[in-house]
Design a protein around this motif. Structure first.
Motif, PDB file in Angstrom:
ATOM      1  N   UNK A  19      25.282  -5.497  -2.064  1.00 16.46           N
ATOM      2  CA  UNK A  19      25.037  -6.250  -0.951  1.00 16.46           C
ATOM      3  C   UNK A  19      26.008  -7.605  -1.261  1.00 16.46           C
ATOM      4  N   UNK A  20      25.902  -7.897  -2.505  1.00 19.90           N
ATOM      5  CA  UNK A  20      26.608  -9.073  -2.850  1.00 19.90           C
ATOM      6  C   UNK A  20      28.056  -9.145  -2.695  1.00 19.90           C
ATOM      7  N   UNK A  21      28.604  -7.884  -2.883  1.00 20.93           N
ATOM      8  CA  UNK A  21      29.930  -7.692  -2.741  1.00 20.93           C
ATOM      9  C   UNK A  21      30.199  -7.700  -1.271  1.00 20.93           C
ATOM     10  N   UNK A  22      29.445  -6.782  -0.394  1.00 23.10           N
ATOM     11  CA  UNK A  22      29.678  -7.121   1.067  1.00 23.10           C
ATOM     12  C   UNK A  22      29.826  -8.499   1.544  1.00 23.10           C
ATOM     13  N   UNK A  23      28.853  -9.341   1.177  1.00 23.81           N
ATOM     14  CA  UNK A  23      28.981 -10.685   1.741  1.00 23.81           C
ATOM     15  C   UNK A  23      30.147 -11.228   1.266  1.00 23.81           C
ATOM     16  N   UNK A  24      30.524 -11.195  -0.044  1.00 25.50           N
ATOM     17  CA  UNK A  24      31.569 -11.689  -0.569  1.00 25.50           C
ATOM     18  C   UNK A  24      32.837 -11.342   0.349  1.00 25.50           C
ATOM     19  N   UNK A  25      33.356 -10.099   0.492  1.00 23.70           N
ATOM     20  CA  UNK A  25      34.467  -9.762   1.062  1.00 23.70           C
ATOM     21  C   UNK A  25      34.466  -9.809   2.591  1.00 23.70           C
TER      22      UNK A  25
END
Length: 200
Positions: A19-25
Motif C-alpha cells: 500500500x505504501x508503494x501504491x501511495x508513493x507511485x
C-alpha cells in the motif's frame, strides 16, 4: 471484510509495504510527474475512465486512446466505425473532452476489424503511439487497446507493452486490473516501473 476492516478495531494496524508503494507511485503521478507525461487509455466504457481523465486533464500532456473507449471518441468525431462497441450514452461527454483536450488527444488512425467492429489498433496507430511515447518521461497506462481476451486482437496492446518495457530510463506505471493482468501474462510486469494492484 474481517481481514481488511475488522482487525483494525482490535489490533494496532499499519499500512503494508504494498500500500505504501501504491501511495508513493500514484501520488507522485498526480503531484510531481516528470514531463512530458503521457497517458494511455483503453478499455470498454468512457464513463469508467472519466474520473481519471478529469483528475489528470491539467497534468497529462498527451492522452493516447485505444480500445472501445476510442470508438466512442471516434464516433463523436463523426468517424464511421460501423458496428463497433460504443458507449452511446456518453457521446456528448466524449465531444466535450475532445473540445477540452484538442490536439492533446491522440485517437487511432487505423484499426483491426472483427467483422463490422473495431477489435484492435492498427499498425499505423501502433507506430504513432510509439513515436509519441519515445519522448515521454512519465507514462501511465490504464485499459487495454483491443479485445485482448482474443489472442489475435492483442497485438496492439502487446507491442505497446513491449515498447514500454524497453523505455528503461522512463517512469512507466500500469494501472487497472485488465492491463496489470495483461502485462503479467506476457512476463513484462517486472520490466515496468510499477504495476498497481489497486484495480481501476
Amino acid at each position: 471484510h474481517a481481514s481488511t476492516v475488522g482487525v483494525l478495531d482490535i489490533l494496532p494496524s499499519f499500512s503494508g509495504l504494498l500500500l505504501a508503494k501504491e501511495v508513493k507511485y500514484l501520488t507522485s503521478l498526480r503531484d510531481a510527474a516528470k514531463h512530458p507525461f503521457l497517458m494511455i487509455i483503453g478499455g470498454a466504457k468512457i464513463v469508467d475512465k472519466l474520473p481519471i481523465i478529469n483528475a489528470l486533464m491539467t497534468k497529462v500532456d498527451i492522452f493516447l486512446v485505444g480500445g472501445a473507449v476510442a470508438n466512442t471518441f471516434l464516433k463523436a468525431n463523426g468517424e464511421n466505425i460501423k458496428q463497433s462497441l460504443v458507449d452511446d450514452q456518453n457521446i456528448e461527454i466524449a465531444r466535450e473532452i475532445i473540445e477540452k483536450l484538442g490536439d492533446r488527444l491522440i485517437l487511432p488512425v487505423d484499426y483491426i476489424w472483427d467483422g463490422d467492429g473495431v477489435a484492435d489498433i492498427g499498425p499505423k496507430t501502433i507506430m504513432l503511439f510509439e513515436d509519441r511515447l519515445t519522448d515521454a518521461e512519465t507514462v501511465l497506462w490504464n485499459g487495454n487497446l483491443g479485445k485482448t481476451e482474443d489472442r489475435q486482437f492483442s497485438r496492439g496492446s502487446l507491442l505497446i507493452a513491449d515498447f514500454l518495457a524497453r523505455l528503461t530510463e522512463k517512469t512507466r506505471v500500469i494501472a487497472g486490473g485488465d492491463t496489470a493482468s495483461f502485462v503479467r501474462k506476457h512476463n513484462l510486469a517486472e520490466k515496468m516501473t510499477f504495476v498497481s494492484t489497486g484495480g481501476g
